[in-house]
Design a protein around this motif. Structure first.
Motif, mmCIF file in Angstrom:
data_model
loop_
_atom_site.group_PDB
_atom_site.id
_atom_site.type_symbol
_atom_site.label_atom_id
_atom_site.label_comp_id
_atom_site.label_asym_id
_atom_site.label_seq_id
_atom_site.Cartn_x
_atom_site.Cartn_y
_atom_site.Cartn_z
ATOM 1 N N SER A 1 -6.867 20.876 100.454
ATOM 2 C CA SER A 1 -7.556 19.774 101.100
ATOM 3 C C SER A 1 -8.314 20.410 102.250
ATOM 4 C CB SER A 1 -6.559 18.734 101.628
ATOM 5 O OG SER A 1 -5.952 18.048 100.561
ATOM 6 N N LEU A 2 -9.635 20.263 102.258
ATOM 7 C CA LEU A 2 -10.443 21.019 103.213
ATOM 8 C C LEU A 2 -10.073 20.709 104.656
ATOM 9 C CD1 LEU A 2 -12.630 23.081 103.655
ATOM 10 C CD2 LEU A 2 -14.345 21.329 103.288
ATOM 11 N N LYS A 3 -9.643 19.489 104.931
ATOM 12 C CA LYS A 3 -9.273 19.130 106.298
ATOM 13 C C LYS A 3 -8.056 19.917 106.784
ATOM 14 C CE LYS A 3 -6.433 15.078 105.063
ATOM 15 N NZ LYS A 3 -5.135 15.626 105.512
ATOM 16 N N ASP A 4 -7.309 20.515 105.853
ATOM 17 C CA ASP A 4 -6.106 21.270 106.232
ATOM 18 C C ASP A 4 -6.389 22.745 106.521
ATOM 19 O OD1 ASP A 4 -4.737 18.930 105.837
ATOM 20 O OD2 ASP A 4 -3.836 19.529 103.925
ATOM 21 N N LEU A 5 -7.608 23.191 106.261
ATOM 22 C CA LEU A 5 -7.924 24.607 106.464
ATOM 23 C C LEU A 5 -8.353 24.872 107.898
ATOM 24 C CD1 LEU A 5 -9.991 25.966 103.438
ATOM 25 C CD2 LEU A 5 -7.694 26.606 104.141
ATOM 26 N N PRO A 6 -7.870 25.946 108.508
ATOM 27 C CA PRO A 6 -8.399 26.359 109.815
ATOM 28 C C PRO A 6 -9.915 26.493 109.747
ATOM 29 C CG PRO A 6 -6.438 27.621 109.268
ATOM 30 C CD PRO A 6 -6.787 26.831 108.043
ATOM 31 N N ALA A 7 -10.577 26.193 110.859
ATOM 32 C CA ALA A 7 -12.043 26.110 110.860
ATOM 33 C C ALA A 7 -12.731 27.455 110.653
ATOM 34 C CB ALA A 7 -12.522 25.479 112.166
ATOM 35 N N LYS A 8 -12.086 28.532 111.021
ATOM 36 C CA LYS A 8 -12.720 29.849 110.883
ATOM 37 C C LYS A 8 -12.316 30.478 109.552
ATOM 38 C CE LYS A 8 -13.178 30.609 115.850
ATOM 39 N NZ LYS A 8 -12.861 31.444 117.013
ATOM 40 N N ASP A 9 -13.333 30.948 108.809
ATOM 41 C CA ASP A 9 -13.079 31.575 107.516
ATOM 42 C C ASP A 9 -12.304 32.875 107.699
ATOM 43 O OD1 ASP A 9 -14.443 29.529 106.259
ATOM 44 O OD2 ASP A 9 -16.356 30.588 106.283
ATOM 45 N N LEU A 10 -11.612 33.273 106.645
ATOM 46 C CA LEU A 10 -10.771 34.463 106.691
ATOM 47 C C LEU A 10 -11.466 35.608 105.959
ATOM 48 C CD1 LEU A 10 -7.961 35.140 107.830
ATOM 49 C CD2 LEU A 10 -7.012 34.604 105.589
ATOM 50 N N GLU A 11 -11.596 36.745 106.624
ATOM 51 C CA GLU A 11 -12.257 37.890 106.020
ATOM 52 C C GLU A 11 -11.553 38.303 104.732
ATOM 53 O OE1 GLU A 11 -13.591 42.488 107.153
ATOM 54 O OE2 GLU A 11 -12.624 41.197 108.647
ATOM 55 N N GLY A 12 -12.338 38.524 103.687
ATOM 56 C CA GLY A 12 -11.775 38.902 102.391
ATOM 57 C C GLY A 12 -11.632 37.736 101.450
ATOM 58 N N LEU A 13 -11.701 36.512 101.978
ATOM 59 C CA LEU A 13 -11.613 35.310 101.149
ATOM 60 C C LEU A 13 -12.903 34.519 101.272
ATOM 61 C CD1 LEU A 13 -7.969 34.035 101.876
ATOM 62 C CD2 LEU A 13 -8.751 35.610 100.085
#
Length: 349
Positions: A90-102
């Motif tokens: 669920s996109l609302k559950d993801l931390p706002a900053k993307d993770l390097e490598g993903l």
């Protein structure tokens, strides 16, 4: 999780991809739908792998466990470790900053963005009795509920959708749709607030008493949207899923959620902060508009900001996404410039 180390991608000889999922009914429903779509687009089979998260094990308020992002951590670790190739959040559950490598390689068509009130007697927010007990695990929902109805008693709740619904008087049988503990409370609340999209995806829309107007309750950034995350190397054209992910990605959902996530990222706010943010693309005019509201936890004060940008039809998709990110940052800058201390207090807490 191995910091910024880029994980290896899928081998050329593989004939199926592995999709990581939490074990809840809602997670399985969302993940299965995404997996079926990617399988149809790619022509490859898939296998679901249940990944247990810390949030599924621990008890207590989500805000004290790092917010709903706690559910994403285990799935992201499974991507890095190669236990799965695709994670559906669920996109609302993801931390706002993307993770390097993903890479969030696809954001499919967005579902209902509004929050849903499920109440005894099917009463809307404005008609709930004075002092009514309303359950939610979200600081954002609590703050905006109290801003609209300061007389309400907001109760922190946990559990899956069926367990939460069963807390409402007259809806105790909703627990039959969940794996509720035998001693869990039932019928002790006047209402609960849940995401409308989750109820609809589960076929439980008959429990919705009111889809709360976004003028009353601004949704969480990313609400109603799914994020399909993969290792960055697996999102490239020519890979097993690269083209399928590109086809599954929806333009409107992508630019809306990009603006909302850029807002949170610029504010350095977690996904459990009492901050609402909603972007909507008017496809007729090409105008993307973002509105954000910050609420004191007790609803005693609010701060809002709004801005818009025109999406140029002929512009490359990457340019439109970049413009959406700039819109999110611009609205955040408005909030920061006008802050009287509320925003700093909300982010610190």
């Amino acid at each position: 999780m191995r910091g910024g180390e880029a994980p290896a991608g899928r081998g050329a000889g593989d004939d199926e991809f592995i999709v990581g999922t939490r074990g809840s009914r809602l997670a399985l429903t969302q993940t299965s739908g995404a997996a079926e779509a990617l399988s149809a687009y790619s022509g490859y089979g898939y296998r679901l792998e249940t990944i247990r998260s810390e949030g599924d094990v621990l008890t207590g308020p989500l805000s004290q466990m790092g917010g709903t992002g706690v559910f994403a951590t285990a799935l992201r670790s499974a991507l890095f470790d190669g236990r799965c190739d695709v994670a559906v959040h669920s996109l609302k559950d993801l931390p706002a900053k993307d993770l390097e490598g993903l890479s969030i390689a696809a954001v499919p068509v967005r579902a209902e963005v509004r929050d849903a009130l499920c109440s005894a007697g099917d009463l809307p927010v404005e008609r709930l009795p004075e002092g009514a007990k309303v359950g939610t695990g979200s600081p954002r929902r609590k703050a905006q509920l109290l801003a609209a109805r300061g007389d309400l008693e907001v109760v922190d709740i946990r559990g899956n959708v069926g367990t939460r619904l069963a807390r409402v008087r007259g809806r105790e049988d909703a627990a039959e749709t969940s794996t509720q503990a035998p001693d869990a409370a039932r019928g002790d609340l006047d209402a609960v607030v849940l995401a409308g999209a989750g109820l609809i995806r589960l076929g439980l829309e008959h429990h919705i008493s009111e889809l709360i107007s976004t003028e009353v309750m601004v949704p969480a950034p990313g609400q109603g949207a799914l994020a399909v995350e993969v290792r960055a190397v697996d999102a490239e054209p020519g890979t097993m899923l690269g083209e399928a992910l590109a086809q599954y990605d929806d333009f409107a959902a992508r630019v809306e959620t990009t603006a909302e996530r850029a807002l949170l990222a610029r504010l350095n706010a977690g996904c459990s902060a009492p901050i609402g943010g909603l972007a909507r693309l008017d496809e007729a005019t090409g105008v993307l508009r973002l509105r954000s509201v910050v609420c004191a936890p007790d609803g005693s004060s609010t701060q809002s900001a709004e801005a818009a940008v025109e999406m140029t039809a002929a512009a490359p998709r990457a340019s439109a996404v970049a413009a959406a990110a700039q819109l999110g940052a611009a609205v955040a800058e408005q909030l920061l410039a006008d802050d009287t201390g509320l925003l700093a207090h909300v982010i610190d807490t």
